[in-house]
Design a protein around this motif. Sequence first.
Motif, short mmCIF file in Angstrom:
data_model
loop_
_atom_site.label_atom_id
_atom_site.label_comp_id
_atom_site.label_asym_id
_atom_site.label_seq_id
_atom_site.Cartn_x
_atom_site.Cartn_y
_atom_site.Cartn_z
N MET A 295 -21.49 -10.03 0.24
CA MET A 295 -20.89 -8.82 -0.04
C MET A 295 -19.63 -8.95 -0.67
N GLY A 296 -19.33 -7.92 -1.37
CA GLY A 296 -17.99 -8.14 -2.33
C GLY A 296 -16.72 -7.66 -1.45
N ARG A 297 -15.44 -8.24 -1.78
CA ARG A 297 -14.38 -8.03 -1.12
C ARG A 297 -13.98 -6.65 -1.84
N MET A 298 -14.33 -5.61 -1.48
CA MET A 298 -14.16 -4.29 -1.87
C MET A 298 -12.90 -3.98 -1.30
N GLU A 299 -12.30 -4.57 -0.20
CA GLU A 299 -11.21 -4.25 0.35
C GLU A 299 -9.93 -4.14 -1.03
N TYR A 300 -10.19 -5.27 -2.16
CA TYR A 300 -9.25 -5.01 -3.14
C TYR A 300 -9.46 -3.75 -4.02
N GLY B 110 -3.14 0.01 0.39
CA GLY B 110 -3.00 0.18 -1.30
C GLY B 110 -2.09 1.15 -1.49
N ALA B 111 -2.38 2.57 -0.65
CA ALA B 111 -1.75 3.59 -1.07
C ALA B 111 -0.25 3.54 -0.35
N LYS B 112 -0.01 3.11 0.74
CA LYS B 112 1.32 2.76 1.24
C LYS B 112 2.25 2.09 0.28
N TYR B 113 1.53 0.97 -0.06
CA TYR B 113 2.24 0.04 -0.83
C TYR B 113 3.02 0.42 -2.28
N CYS B 114 1.98 1.12 -2.88
CA CYS B 114 2.29 1.90 -4.05
C CYS B 114 3.30 3.17 -3.90
N PRO C 299 -13.40 2.36 -7.69
CA PRO C 299 -13.75 0.96 -7.28
C PRO C 299 -15.33 0.65 -7.38
N TYR C 300 -15.79 -0.35 -7.94
CA TYR C 300 -17.11 -0.58 -8.01
C TYR C 300 -17.63 -2.00 -7.51
N ALA D 4 -1.92 -6.98 -11.12
CA ALA D 4 -1.51 -8.36 -11.42
C ALA D 4 -0.79 -8.88 -10.10
N GLU D 5 -0.20 -7.96 -9.23
CA GLU D 5 0.51 -8.58 -8.02
C GLU D 5 -0.53 -9.19 -7.21
N LEU D 6 -1.76 -8.26 -7.08
CA LEU D 6 -2.86 -8.86 -6.39
C LEU D 6 -3.51 -10.16 -6.70
N ALA D 7 -3.38 -10.17 -8.28
CA ALA D 7 -4.22 -11.39 -8.90
C ALA D 7 -3.13 -12.49 -8.60
N GLY D 8 -1.85 -12.11 -8.53
CA GLY D 8 -0.96 -13.25 -8.09
C GLY D 8 -0.68 -13.80 -6.96
N GLY D 9 -1.43 -13.17 -5.82
CA GLY D 9 -1.45 -13.50 -4.40
C GLY D 9 -0.94 -12.56 -3.51
N LEU D 10 -0.72 -11.52 -3.93
CA LEU D 10 -0.24 -10.42 -3.03
C LEU D 10 -1.16 -10.05 -1.97
N ASN D 11 -0.89 -10.33 -0.70
CA ASN D 11 -2.02 -9.74 0.16
C ASN D 11 -1.33 -8.75 1.10
N LEU D 12 -2.01 -7.60 1.09
CA LEU D 12 -1.46 -6.62 2.01
C LEU D 12 -1.90 -6.57 3.22
N TRP D 13 -3.00 -7.66 3.55
CA TRP D 13 -3.34 -7.69 5.00
C TRP D 13 -2.42 -8.87 5.62
N THR D 14 -0.96 -8.50 5.50
CA THR D 14 -0.07 -9.33 6.09
C THR D 14 0.80 -8.62 7.21
N GLY D 15 1.19 -9.30 8.24
CA GLY D 15 1.98 -8.44 9.13
C GLY D 15 3.12 -8.22 8.63
N PRO D 16 4.09 -7.40 9.34
CA PRO D 16 3.39 -6.71 10.48
C PRO D 16 2.55 -5.54 10.23
N ILE D 17 1.51 -5.75 10.96
CA ILE D 17 0.45 -4.41 10.96
C ILE D 17 -0.11 -4.29 12.28
N ASN D 18 0.17 -3.03 12.71
CA ASN D 18 -0.40 -2.46 14.00
C ASN D 18 -1.85 -1.57 13.79
N LEU D 19 -2.62 -1.73 14.78
CA LEU D 19 -3.92 -0.95 15.03
C LEU D 19 -3.32 0.67 15.14
#
Lengths: 405, 347
Positions: free
Chosen positions: A153-158, A197-201, A292-293, A355-370
Amino acid sequence: MQKRLWLIVSLLVIATMALTACTTPATPTATEAPVDETLTFGMLLVGPYNDHGYSEAHFVGGQYVEANVPNTKMVYVDKVNSADRPGTTPAQLAEELVAKGATVVIFNSDDMKDSAHEFAKAHPDIITIHASGDGAWKDGKDYQNIPNLSNVMGRMEYGKMMAGCAAALTTKTGQIGYLGPLINDETRRLASSAYLGAKYCWAKAGNDPAALKFKVTWIGFWFNIPGVTSDPTQVADDFYNSGFDVVISGIDTTEGLIEAGKMKAAGKEVWAIPYDYEKACQEGADVCLGVPYFNWGPAYAKYIKAIQAGTFTTGWEWLGPDWTNINNPDTSMVGFDKGAALSADASTALDSFIAELAGGLNLWTGPINLQDGTPLLADGVVASDLEVWYLPQLLEGMEGQSVSQ
Amino acid sequence: MPKTSSRWLGLLFQVGAVLLALLFTSIILLLVGAKPFQAYERIIYGAFSDMGHISDVLVVWVPLVLVSAGLLITYSTGLWNIGIEGQIALGAIFTVWAMRLLQDSSIPPVLIILVGFLAGMLGGALWAALAGALRVFGGVNEIFGGLGLNFVSTALTIWLIFGPWKRPGVGSMSGTVPFDTSLWLPMVGGSRLSLWSLGLGILGIVVVYFILQGTYFGLRLKAVGKNPRAAFLMGIPTSSYMMLAFILCGVFAGLAGAVQVTGVYHRLIPSISSGYGFLGMLVAMLVNYQAIGAPFVAFLFAALNIGSIQLPIDLKLDSTLSGVLQGALVLFVLLMDGVRRRVLHKK
């Protein structure tokens, strides 16, 4: 008299067919099993091979293998779903491909999971690759321990994060719609990634995070099945007519984009982001913010080469983008092709985000609630693959159904 | 006209209808740039090239012949049971329901399957009875009532799959969680064919043949179909017979649904009927509502369904071509029958 007549006619037709079958020349047709060392791989596509979406991305991946790995040949069946091919099962169709000489069979949809496992068990000599599945993931919840079963599977999350970012950088109403397929682990995590991604930008552009509206509407399947699913055209129209000016597609077909094109022609300022297939924007370039493909070719080429060399080992792979160039056709599993409707400023901001993602930015980082407020990740905690893959709900701040009812 | 020449003339018209259907399909193939003979050769190859394919044809044949058998009963009574698709689905739903209730019990699997079949028959019969009641007591034409009930059955199936019977945590178009293999009908060798379901298919059509040809009950059904008013005046309770015809047809449709669950999909899927209800209607029309021809035409149609899988694989043609051929066969046979009647009438 009448019934006897019918008996005769029926027998005549059947006998003719049987006789023709018996006298069919034994010479192989163009697609029958080769006698040379060509490796034939089979592909089962859930939708049409030319859907400009998920199935076409796979089909193109198969063509990439044929073009880049010598002595290979693809055989395929498309529209492998119970609505389009009633009375058949994916396992049955896979056997048809084996009859054509396939020694490797790729099942391309999560919805083929039962059949992929059934087929792999029944054909231990055939390497079975189930794209998007988790049956070969030892740590996964559905590990099957089938020696000839592999998952990729591809990490389409990115890719979805980039889509969400592009949407947030473009929307003027602050309302983003997500055209969801059916509700499962995969679709929840992809919709949620788009939201992250939307929330961040959105926030980075100086907007109030609370002012962003992100709504998911599920149609019920990966593409429209009249009478069975909700009509994606209708759902997209509903979004555009109720203040949502960007629709991100999570389905395999391009209704969201096409409807945006019609709305724009009618004078509305709306945009769309399709999914899956690199050239999907072509169906509505003037409203397309990008796509995204998946780029399945390199992964499948790697597997097929290893199979030819006898070095292939089965397992579970979740492959990310090549961060040196996410659109490299020979190395990157996931890409994002910017659309003509993306403004220059948004394009620049999106590049910074990538570029930030490539540099290691991980949006799946807390705090995150369901969605229901249950904490998923504490502050600073990074989600594991298991937590992302098996996301149980949408995230807090998203509108839409989390679990099918 | 002597009887023998009339028979030969009839045969000539039937063969002509088959040839015309082939010609019609061939023209369509030529229009899309395909070679007709190559397509037919592939269909035949796909249906009969080996035992695996032949057994796949029989897997399709069983539910199709059961449905066709049921429809012969309603047709004989002059009823167009369009709701047959829903009756198959309800048969499948009842089968799954019963098996889900019993699957974790200590009851032997064979008994669970048996209960599943009985439940399937009940489900199909109840759904058909509903269509029948609408027709007989509500005055709703069975075509409209049946169509409506088909939509309801589809909605019910989808709701169950994505709702109460969904897989843990997710709803999936691939259906409910498959039953344990101990609850699958045993299959022959490495094939998908169960001798139990095959036996059921044969038994089903034989039973209907004898009901319609050899019983007083069958004769009365046909009397209702030919002229309900006259039948009523002769003392036949037409309403009861119409209801019975619906219910019997529903039993057969429910059986087909049960076969789809226990022998083919082993779970409930959205398109559990596989369209065999409508296909069965074509079979019944093509055999001129005579049970003797139904198994053969059903076999031909099943062969077309399975054989046409080769079209997209080998020739990149859409396999719905088999549907075109099936429809064309029915249309041309009806057409030629009309022509034959005119010719005989003139003479």
